[in-house]
Scaffold this active site. Structure first.
Site, PDB file in Angstrom:
ATOM      1  N   LYS A 101     -18.457 -12.606  -4.715  1.00 12.64           N
ATOM      2  CA  LYS A 101     -19.791 -13.214  -4.683  1.00 12.64           C
ATOM      3  C   LYS A 101     -20.805 -12.089  -4.686  1.00 12.64           C
ATOM      4  O   LYS A 101     -20.503 -10.987  -4.206  1.00 12.64           O
ATOM      5  CB  LYS A 101     -20.017 -13.987  -3.366  1.00 12.64           C
ATOM      6  CG  LYS A 101     -19.089 -15.114  -3.098  1.00 12.64           C
ATOM      7  CD  LYS A 101     -19.478 -15.812  -1.803  1.00 12.64           C
ATOM      8  CE  LYS A 101     -18.447 -16.851  -1.426  1.00 12.64           C
ATOM      9  NZ  LYS A 101     -18.829 -17.664  -0.293  1.00 12.64           N
ATOM     10  N   ARG A 148     -17.273 -29.042   5.709  1.00  9.70           N
ATOM     11  CA  ARG A 148     -18.553 -29.755   5.704  1.00  9.70           C
ATOM     12  C   ARG A 148     -18.459 -31.091   4.983  1.00  9.70           C
ATOM     13  O   ARG A 148     -18.968 -32.087   5.434  1.00  9.70           O
ATOM     14  CB  ARG A 148     -19.640 -28.900   5.040  1.00  9.70           C
ATOM     15  CG  ARG A 148     -20.018 -27.667   5.853  1.00  9.70           C
ATOM     16  CD  ARG A 148     -20.808 -26.692   5.024  1.00  9.70           C
ATOM     17  NE  ARG A 148     -20.007 -26.301   3.862  1.00  9.70           N
ATOM     18  CZ  ARG A 148     -20.464 -25.632   2.823  1.00  9.70           C
ATOM     19  NH1 ARG A 148     -21.716 -25.300   2.785  1.00  9.70           N
ATOM     20  NH2 ARG A 148     -19.668 -25.320   1.826  1.00  9.70           N
ATOM     21  N   HIS A 165     -22.111 -21.873  10.873  1.00 12.28           N
ATOM     22  CA  HIS A 165     -20.985 -21.000  11.256  1.00 12.28           C
ATOM     23  C   HIS A 165     -20.945 -20.826  12.779  1.00 12.28           C
ATOM     24  O   HIS A 165     -19.875 -20.818  13.386  1.00 12.28           O
ATOM     25  CB  HIS A 165     -21.146 -19.611  10.623  1.00 12.28           C
ATOM     26  CG  HIS A 165     -21.124 -19.594   9.131  1.00 12.28           C
ATOM     27  ND1 HIS A 165     -22.066 -18.971   8.368  1.00 12.28           N
ATOM     28  CD2 HIS A 165     -20.251 -20.151   8.245  1.00 12.28           C
ATOM     29  CE1 HIS A 165     -21.785 -19.116   7.080  1.00 12.28           C
ATOM     30  NE2 HIS A 165     -20.695 -19.841   6.985  1.00 12.28           N
ATOM     31  N   SER A 203     -24.676 -20.402   3.100  1.00 10.21           N
ATOM     32  CA  SER A 203     -25.363 -19.113   3.077  1.00 10.21           C
ATOM     33  C   SER A 203     -26.205 -18.989   1.807  1.00 10.21           C
ATOM     34  O   SER A 203     -27.346 -18.523   1.854  1.00 10.21           O
ATOM     35  CB  SER A 203     -24.344 -17.973   3.161  1.00 10.21           C
ATOM     36  OG  SER A 203     -23.618 -18.070   4.357  1.00 10.21           O
TER      37      SER A 203
HETATM   38  N1  COA Z   1     -21.773 -23.979   8.146  1.00 11.88           N
HETATM   39  C1  COA Z   1     -22.512 -23.453   7.181  1.00 11.88           C
HETATM   40  N2  COA Z   1     -22.013 -22.997   6.035  1.00 11.88           N
HETATM   41  C2  COA Z   1     -20.705 -23.084   5.869  1.00 11.88           C
HETATM   42  C3  COA Z   1     -19.869 -23.625   6.841  1.00 11.88           C
HETATM   43  C4  COA Z   1     -20.451 -24.089   8.022  1.00 11.88           C
HETATM   44  N3  COA Z   1     -19.732 -24.616   9.005  1.00 11.88           N
HETATM   45  N4  COA Z   1     -18.622 -23.575   6.394  1.00 11.88           N
HETATM   46  C5  COA Z   1     -18.667 -23.019   5.181  1.00 11.88           C
HETATM   47  N5  COA Z   1     -19.944 -22.722   4.879  1.00 11.88           N
HETATM   48  C6  COA Z   1     -20.452 -22.124   3.648  1.00 11.88           C
HETATM   49  C7  COA Z   1     -20.341 -20.633   3.622  1.00 11.88           C
HETATM   50  O1  COA Z   1     -21.526 -20.027   4.089  1.00 11.88           O
HETATM   51  C8  COA Z   1     -20.116 -20.338   2.168  1.00 11.88           C
HETATM   52  O2  COA Z   1     -21.384 -20.349   1.527  1.00 11.88           O
HETATM   53  P1  COA Z   1     -21.670 -19.425   0.258  1.00 11.88           P
HETATM   54  O3  COA Z   1     -20.682 -19.804  -0.801  1.00 11.88           O
HETATM   55  O4  COA Z   1     -23.045 -19.792  -0.066  1.00 11.88           O
HETATM   56  O5  COA Z   1     -21.488 -18.009   0.706  1.00 11.88           O
HETATM   57  C9  COA Z   1     -19.348 -21.551   1.715  1.00 11.88           C
HETATM   58  O6  COA Z   1     -19.648 -22.577   2.591  1.00 11.88           O
HETATM   59  C10 COA Z   1     -17.864 -21.352   1.841  1.00 11.88           C
HETATM   60  O7  COA Z   1     -17.521 -20.396   0.967  1.00 11.88           O
HETATM   61  P2  COA Z   1     -15.984 -20.045   0.825  1.00 11.88           P
HETATM   62  O8  COA Z   1     -15.873 -19.180  -0.364  1.00 11.88           O
HETATM   63  O9  COA Z   1     -15.154 -21.248   0.962  1.00 11.88           O
HETATM   64  O10 COA Z   1     -15.674 -19.286   2.169  1.00 11.88           O
HETATM   65  P3  COA Z   1     -16.135 -17.922   2.612  1.00 11.88           P
HETATM   66  O11 COA Z   1     -16.761 -17.140   1.514  1.00 11.88           O
HETATM   67  O12 COA Z   1     -16.941 -18.105   3.832  1.00 11.88           O
HETATM   68  O13 COA Z   1     -14.727 -17.266   3.010  1.00 11.88           O
HETATM   69  C11 COA Z   1     -12.498 -16.418   2.682  1.00 11.88           C
HETATM   70  C12 COA Z   1     -13.610 -17.324   2.147  1.00 11.88           C
HETATM   71  C13 COA Z   1     -12.985 -14.994   2.808  1.00 11.88           C
HETATM   72  C14 COA Z   1     -12.031 -16.897   4.055  1.00 11.88           C
HETATM   73  C15 COA Z   1     -11.309 -16.526   1.676  1.00 11.88           C
HETATM   74  O14 COA Z   1     -11.796 -16.262   0.386  1.00 11.88           O
HETATM   75  C16 COA Z   1     -10.210 -15.558   1.995  1.00 11.88           C
HETATM   76  O15 COA Z   1      -9.416 -15.813   2.878  1.00 11.88           O
HETATM   77  N6  COA Z   1     -10.185 -14.393   1.297  1.00 11.88           N
HETATM   78  C17 COA Z   1      -9.237 -13.316   1.564  1.00 11.88           C
HETATM   79  C18 COA Z   1      -8.091 -13.292   0.545  1.00 11.88           C
HETATM   80  C19 COA Z   1      -7.155 -14.426   0.873  1.00 11.88           C
HETATM   81  O16 COA Z   1      -6.474 -14.400   1.882  1.00 11.88           O
HETATM   82  N7  COA Z   1      -7.174 -15.450   0.009  1.00 11.88           N
HETATM   83  C20 COA Z   1      -6.476 -16.687   0.271  1.00 11.88           C
HETATM   84  C21 COA Z   1      -5.078 -16.697  -0.200  1.00 11.88           C
HETATM   85  S1  COA Z   1      -4.865 -16.132  -1.867  1.00 11.88           S
END
Ligand code: COA
Length: 162
Positions: free
Chosen positions: A41, A92, A17, A130
């Site tokens: 989660k 990724r 990140h 994560s």
């Molecule tokens: N390096 C390391 N890890 C990474 C990464 C990177 N560059 N990019 C992504 N990841 C990991 C994250 O740590 C996460 O790991 P986890 O599942 O073990 O926690 C995973 O990859 C990505 O998870 P994801 O669920 O895709 O993203 P997020 O949890 O980080 O964020 C939101 C998602 C919050 C941005 C998204 O759900 C959101 O926008 N929610 C708000 C409601 C909304 O607007 N929804 C969309 C329209 S309905």
């Protein structure tokens, strides 16, 4: 002046990140890291802790055009409220792309004025998540290679491994 929002759960922030944050901070005038309050989660850290750990990582790297907030509700609504023209996400692997493409279409429909920018994660961070880091830490493995020092310390404290 281009302001970008970098949203995510960040439970906790990893070096992957941070890599995306640092690169976004070079591309855009201002980057707002947005910690999503209530993802579907199981979380290790509270929203306040996730924000504090990200802020510590930003300070350690000396990033002056990056700030960290928490938010609820739709990501694109938050971006618009904060005056962000861009939402950044890291990709990724192919699995991330498929998930992000789907979410991007929804976001695009909700807020066509906001541009979605995807940065490819560096190869060395492409297998980190994560959840994986939490699993390793819970099993007593060292996680210093994957997360900032303050995060490694916080995980050790939370998981009872000082
Ligand atoms: N390096 C390391 N890890 C990474 C990464 C990177 N560059 N990019 C992504 N990841 C990991 C994250 O740590 C996460 O790991 P986890 O599942 O073990 O926690 C995973 O990859 C990505 O998870 P994801 O669920 O895709 O993203 P997020 O949890 O980080 O964020 C939101 C998602 C919050 C941005 C998204 O759900 C959101 O926008 N929610 C708000 C409601 C909304 O607007 N929804 C969309 C329209 S309905």
């Amino acid at each position: 002046m281009v302001r970008a929002l970098y949203p995510g759960t960040f439970d906790p922030v990893t070096n992957g990140h941070l890599d995306i944050t640092i690169r976004a901070a070079r591309l855009f005038d201002e980057v707002i890291v947005a910690v999503y309050d209530a993802p579907p989660k199981q979380l290790l850290f509270s929203t306040e802790e996730r924000v504090a750990l990200y802020r510590a990582a930003i300070a350690e790297r000396g990033l002056t055009n990056v700030s960290v907030i928490s938010y609820r509700g739709l990501t694109v609504r938050t971006a618009a409220e904060l005056g962000c023209q861009v939402v950044v996400r890291g990709i990724r692997a192919l699995g991330d792309f498929l998930y992000e493409a789907d979410m991007a279409i929804t976001n695009r429909t909700l807020a066509p004025e906001i541009e979605l920018v995807f940065l490819m994660t560096l190869l060395e961070y492409s297998y980190i998540s994560s959840s994986r880091v939490k699993e390793l830490a819970a099993l007593g493995e060292q996680v210093e290679a994957y997360v900032p020092p303050a995060v490694a310390a916080a995980m050790a404290a939370r998981l009872g491994r000082h």
